[in-house]
Design a protein around this motif. Structure first.
Motif, short mmCIF file in Angstrom:
data_model
loop_
_atom_site.label_atom_id
_atom_site.label_comp_id
_atom_site.label_asym_id
_atom_site.label_seq_id
_atom_site.Cartn_x
_atom_site.Cartn_y
_atom_site.Cartn_z
N ALA A 1 -37.19 35.66 -33.15
CA ALA A 1 -36.64 37.03 -32.65
C ALA A 1 -37.60 37.77 -31.89
CB ALA A 1 -36.54 37.92 -34.18
N ALA A 2 -39.05 37.58 -32.05
CA ALA A 2 -40.03 38.14 -31.03
C ALA A 2 -39.72 37.32 -29.48
CB ALA A 2 -41.31 37.84 -31.28
N GLN A 3 -39.52 36.09 -29.75
CA GLN A 3 -39.17 35.43 -28.26
C GLN A 3 -37.91 35.93 -27.58
OE1 GLN A 3 -39.51 31.12 -29.43
NE2 GLN A 3 -41.55 31.21 -29.20
N LYS A 4 -36.84 36.28 -28.18
CA LYS A 4 -35.65 36.77 -27.75
C LYS A 4 -35.84 38.13 -27.17
CE LYS A 4 -32.28 34.05 -30.51
NZ LYS A 4 -31.35 34.14 -31.70
N LEU B 1 -38.63 39.38 -26.12
CA LEU B 1 -39.53 39.42 -25.05
C LEU B 1 -38.77 38.89 -23.70
CD1 LEU B 1 -42.90 37.93 -26.42
CD2 LEU B 1 -42.49 40.27 -25.66
N ALA B 2 -37.91 37.74 -23.95
CA ALA B 2 -37.01 37.28 -22.97
C ALA B 2 -35.92 38.45 -22.44
CB ALA B 2 -36.15 36.12 -23.52
N GLY B 3 -35.67 39.57 -23.36
CA GLY B 3 -34.59 40.26 -23.05
C GLY B 3 -35.30 41.50 -22.41
N GLY B 4 -36.61 41.63 -22.52
CA GLY B 4 -37.36 42.72 -21.36
C GLY B 4 -37.56 43.93 -22.56
#
Length: 648
Positions: free
Chosen positions: A325-328, A330-333
């Motif tokens: 969830a954290a990586q998503k 961060l990837a979404g800004g």
């Protein structure tokens, strides 16, 4: 004695089975020596974590490389050898051309997978830092595919020299370029994963230079004349079907080892991280090692648990969901929440500890793989030699080649395995001062037991494949691989075993595979070898050799400690230790370290001395027990002269 010859281009020169094997063996020995000068300093340069990143990237590369190249060279060498035995030069040329096209296609597919899916492959290995290394290796797959076609062509003519030279060129480039880049990056303050990628770049450059050599060798020395082609080659479709019929089963069989290795590596690292998080009792197993600091991990885990919703268990599954969830986010800004940020910190620390632990195991695997890599000289020669003999309907000759291959393998594998088992800790202390000898040493000793099994299994597989039973080794490896994965998944998760249990799966896997292979050879191959004659004498000689190495090293250690105590007593008598018992114990520890070699000098002398004595003892025992026969030597270059010298 019987010779197993193939027509040679123009010169009429004949090649014995072990003549080709000897050339390959010398080449591979040189390559592995170069590899030692590459991998041993490399681990000391990039450290345990960098070694894990390197190993994970290389394991992915090895699987895709095996899928794209393992079976096709064997198929090419087998078909070329058979066509040569029948004098069909046109068939030889067309077989090579079609195989080369297949190599290029498979290499390009593998390149695309490695380059564009590097992050996904690294996450699959539970080591996100391995992605740069995977990308750096991706171009090598295409080059090695073309190399494999050219090597298979020359080996099918029983000409092993170009293969050996190209392998040496490849290894030298890897050594010079890879080590230089790794050292330069580390000196520049780059992280271990970047240094590992730099080291891997040397592998890619090496394959490119080796390919240039093989192309030039083929262009200037290949058989391009069509004047002697009096045969009509088979249709392209028929040749492709023949290649695939041989290559696919061999590829599946060969790739099983790499696939199992990747799965096992992923599971071991995943299980290490899971147990480190869920059962802190395992921390005691590693608390004495200098590279492991559990204080930051303990603080991060406590902070993460405090943020968990009431009633939620602190498991690896929960942590993985929050990291994803954290990586998503961060990837979404968008910024990750407090819980997700804490989960990211815990995961990074868990990954760091597991990379350190697995890096020590990976260094032990580097040494363990040396004996198995030498088997390539025998396996590469068994299939074309036996196939050529069977094509001439020389069953007795094929049987002698198979028996000699197994006997020579036993003579090589048994002493190496016993030596690693007995000298595991001193060897790791000598070669890898940057690692923990008390962790890596026992791992290497356990792996030494598996060395004998895997070496013998590889040659047994080649014998079965040469006789046309190409599917049986696949089934055997499926069974053995399943045992390995099952064993390591459960054993590594035991808090009191941990990483020390990782080699156990190798022993059970390859021991089972060897046993099944020997049963199959006895049942399906005519004139099967007599196993007692093959295994008993090498085992006895190796056991006595191992005992001598253990005794020499142990005696040297006792002498060194005795000298250390006398040195301490002299210091105390001179009044140089007024601090009491604590200072005395500290002085004893320091003195013993100095005598044994604070700079590894003492350990190096004792280790090398023990190995030297062991080699002499083993050589004498092999001759005294007549562990090698006149028939074996007759298949080698100058074999009759050697047999006369040894009075066999």
């Amino acid at each position: 004695m019987a010779r197993y010859d193939a027509p040679s281009r123009g010169s009429g020169k004949q090649n014995t089975f072990f003549g080709g094997a000897a050339i390959l063996a010398v080449g591979i020995l040189v390559v592995k020596l170069i590899g030692m000068f590459y991998k041993i300093p490399l681990v000391n340069i990039i450290g345990a974590q960098g070694n894990t990143d390197f190993t994970n990237a290389y394991n992915i590369y090895a699987v895709l490389l095996t899928i794209s190249t393992a079976g096709l060279p064997v198929a090419v060498s087998k078909l070329v050898s058979e066509a040569n035995a029948q004098g069909r030069r046109g068939q030889v040329r067309r077989t090579f051309q079609l195989a080369l096209g297949m190599f290029v296609i498979l290499g390009l597919v593998s390149f695309l997978v490695m380059y564009f899916k590097a992050d996904m492959l690294a996450e699959m290995m539970h080591d996100t830092k391995a992605a740069p290394g995977i990308r750096a290796l991706s171009p090598a797959v295409v080059c090695v595919g073309c190399l494999a076609a050219l090597r298979g062509y020359t080996q099918g003519h029983l000409n092993m020299t170009p293969t050996s030279i190209s392998q040496i060129i490849e290894a030298l480039c890897k050594l010079i370029i890879g080590l230089t880049l790794a050292w330069w990056l580390v000196k520049g303050g780059q992280p271990p994963e970047t240094a590992a990628a730099g080291a891997i770049t040397g592998v890619t450059v090496g394959t490119m230079v080796a390919l240039v050599y093989m192309v030039l060798n083929y262009a200037f020395k290949g058989d391009h004349s069509r004047q002697l082609e009096r045969d009509e080659p088979d249709a392209p479709g028929d040749i492709v079907r023949d290649i695939l019929r041989i290559a696919i089963p061999i590829t599946l069989s060969s790739s099983m080892v790499g696939i199992v290795t990747v799965i096992d590596s992923s599971l071991v690292q995943g299980q290490l991280q899971r147990v480190l998080l869920e059962d802190q009792a395992c921390w005691a197993l590693y608390s004495g090692f200098s590279f492991v600091d559990f204080a930051p991990l303990e603080q991060a885990v406590s902070a993460w648990k405090a943020l968990l919703p009431t009633g939620t268990q602190a498991t690896m599954a929960v942590l993985s969901q929050q990291v994803e969830a954290a990586q998503k986010a961060l990837a979404g800004g968008t910024a990750a929440g407090g819980l997700e940020s804490a989960a990211l910190e815990v995961y990074a620390l868990l990954e760091s500890v597991s990379r350190s632990l697995y890096g020590n195991y990976g260094a032990a695997l580097n040494i363990y793989n040396l004996p198995t890599s030498l088997m390539a000289a025998i396996t590469a020669s068994v299939i074309p030699a036996v196939s050529g003999a069977l094509a001439r309907r020389d069953r007795r000759g094929a049987s002698r080649v198979s028996a000699s291959a197994l006997r020579v393998t036993a003579l090589i594998a048994f002493p190496m395995g016993v030596g690693l088992f007995v000298m595991g800790r001193p060897i790791m202390q000598l070669l890898y001062p940057a690692l923990e000898k008390d962790l890596a040493g026992p791992l290497l000793s356990t792996l030494g037991l598996a060395t004998v099994f895997v070496c013998m299994m590889l040659v047994c597989n080649s014998v079965l494949q040469a006789y046309g039973f190409v599917n049986l080794p696949i089934l055997v490896m499926v069974v053995g691989g399943g045992v390995k994965i099952f064993t390591n998944y459960h054993v590594v998760a035991m808090p009191k075993v941990g990483i020390y249990g990782a080699p156990l799966g190798n022993i059970l896997c390859f021991g089972l595979c060897l046993g099944l292979d020997l049963v199959l050879i006895a049942r399906v191959i005519p004139r099967r070898p007599r196993y007692l004659d093959i295994f008993l004498k090498p085992f006895l000689a190796s056991a006595l050799m191992g005992g001598s190495a253990w005794a020499v090293y142990g005696l040297g250690s006792k002498i060194a400690l005795t000298l250390g105590k006398k040195s301490l007593e002299a210091a105390l008598a001179a009044g140089k230790d007024p601090g009491g018992l604590g200072a005395m114990l500290c002085a004893m520890d320091q003195t013993a370290k100095q005598v044994l070699g604070l700079s590894r000098t003492g350990n190096a002398l004792m280790t090398l001395g023990a190995i030297g004595i062991a080699v002499i003892v083993y050589g004498v025992l092999v001759v005294a027990l007549r562990a090698i026969s006149r028939d074996d030597l007759a298949l080698m270059p100058k074999g009759n002269k050697i047999a006369k010298l040894l009075r066999l």
